[in-house]
Scaffold this motif. Structure first.
Motif, PDB file in Angstrom:
ATOM      1  N   MET A   1       0.858  -1.049   0.179  1.00  0.00           N
ATOM      2  CA  MET A   1       0.007   0.017   0.127  1.00  0.00           C
ATOM      3  C   MET A   1       0.771   1.321  -0.009  1.00  0.00           C
ATOM      4  N   ALA A  14     -10.799   4.927   2.244  1.00  0.00           N
ATOM      5  CA  ALA A  14     -10.721   3.514   2.748  1.00  0.00           C
ATOM      6  C   ALA A  14     -11.279   2.343   1.851  1.00  0.00           C
ATOM      7  N   GLN A  15     -10.511   1.262   1.900  1.00  0.00           N
ATOM      8  CA  GLN A  15     -11.104  -0.137   1.391  1.00  0.00           C
ATOM      9  C   GLN A  15     -11.239  -1.141   2.147  1.00  0.00           C
ATOM     10  N   ASP A  17      -9.939  -3.865   3.002  1.00  0.00           N
ATOM     11  CA  ASP A  17      -8.832  -4.502   3.475  1.00  0.00           C
ATOM     12  C   ASP A  17      -8.105  -3.391   4.590  1.00  0.00           C
ATOM     13  N   ASP A  18      -8.362  -2.245   4.548  1.00  0.00           N
ATOM     14  CA  ASP A  18      -7.956  -1.071   5.393  1.00  0.00           C
ATOM     15  C   ASP A  18      -8.572  -0.999   6.985  1.00  0.00           C
ATOM     16  N   ALA A  21      -6.228  -1.905  10.225  1.00  0.00           N
ATOM     17  CA  ALA A  21      -5.579  -0.790  10.360  1.00  0.00           C
ATOM     18  C   ALA A  21      -6.386   0.627  11.021  1.00  0.00           C
ATOM     19  N   ILE A  22      -7.622   0.612  10.520  1.00  0.00           N
ATOM     20  CA  ILE A  22      -8.517   1.640  11.111  1.00  0.00           C
ATOM     21  C   ILE A  22      -8.822   1.289  12.352  1.00  0.00           C
ATOM     22  N   ARG A  56     -15.172  -3.134   8.695  1.00  0.00           N
ATOM     23  CA  ARG A  56     -15.315  -3.548   7.310  1.00  0.00           C
ATOM     24  C   ARG A  56     -16.952  -3.772   7.006  1.00  0.00           C
ATOM     25  N   LEU A  67      -8.821   8.236   4.846  1.00  0.00           N
ATOM     26  CA  LEU A  67      -7.677   7.855   5.778  1.00  0.00           C
ATOM     27  C   LEU A  67      -6.648   8.790   5.216  1.00  0.00           C
ATOM     28  N   GLU A  72       3.982   5.389   4.770  1.00  0.00           N
ATOM     29  CA  GLU A  72       3.092   4.230   4.956  1.00  0.00           C
ATOM     30  C   GLU A  72       2.334   4.031   6.266  1.00  0.00           C
ATOM     31  N   LEU A  74      -0.402   5.142   8.943  1.00  0.00           N
ATOM     32  CA  LEU A  74      -1.904   5.763   8.982  1.00  0.00           C
ATOM     33  C   LEU A  74      -1.879   6.451  10.383  1.00  0.00           C
TER      34      LEU A  74
END
Length: 168
Positions: A1, A14-15, A17-18, A21-22, A56, A67, A72, A74
């Protein structure tokens, strides 16, 4: 990413798959800044709404998570429901005071205006966040009170001027 050079703030949507981390950043900020002022049961419920699975699901349902990255890493999250209600707004502790919150809010706000011509934004601010939102232009709509899930917060609103029609 890939998210840009280490010193440059990059903001993107965001997607799914984030979500992990979120959730990690959100829970870290909540534990440090929000939980000390909350009833224990409300705090635990809040943390449960910040799991990767819960986030999600929100992303899949259309809640927009903006985000902010430095390289890299967040460093900030702003999630907007229905292009008008700011649900989550977190900046990592070591990145606070650097303008990340203001840039992240401006980005999320512009996105909502572009998508829905939003002129009135709402949120429920926890005690530690009220000063931040006041600096961003929000005003309190009443005193601090418990939400339906027990989290103590102050309802706040930001009203933008009506869009001026262009002259032909």
């Amino acid at each position: 990413m890939s998210a840009g050079s280490p010193g440059r703030l990059l903001i993107r949507l965001a997607q799914s798959d984030d979500a992990r981390a979120i959730g990690a950043l959100s829970r870290r900020v909540v534990r440090q800044w929000i939980l000390p002022d909350q009833p224990r049961k409300a705090g635990q419920a809040l943390l449960m709404r910040l799991t990767a699975r819960a986030i999600r699901q929100k992303i899949m349902e259309g809640q927009r998570f903006h985000l902010a990255f430095l390289g890299e890493v967040l460093v900030g999250i702003a999630s907007m429901r229905d292009d008008r209600h700011l649900v989550h707004f977190f900046v990592g502790t070591r990145y606070q005071g650097r303008g990340v919150a203001r840039r992240l809010w401006q980005h999320a706000c512009r996105d909502a205006i572009r998508r829905a011509d939003t002129r009135r934004f709402t949120l429920n601010a926890t005690r530690c966040a009220v000063p931040v939102y006041l600096r961003l232009g929000f005003r309190a709509d009443g005193p601090e009170r418990p939400s339906p899930n027990g989290v103590l917060s102050t309802p706040m609103t930001l009203r933008l001027p009506a869009k001026v029609a262009k002259r032909a």
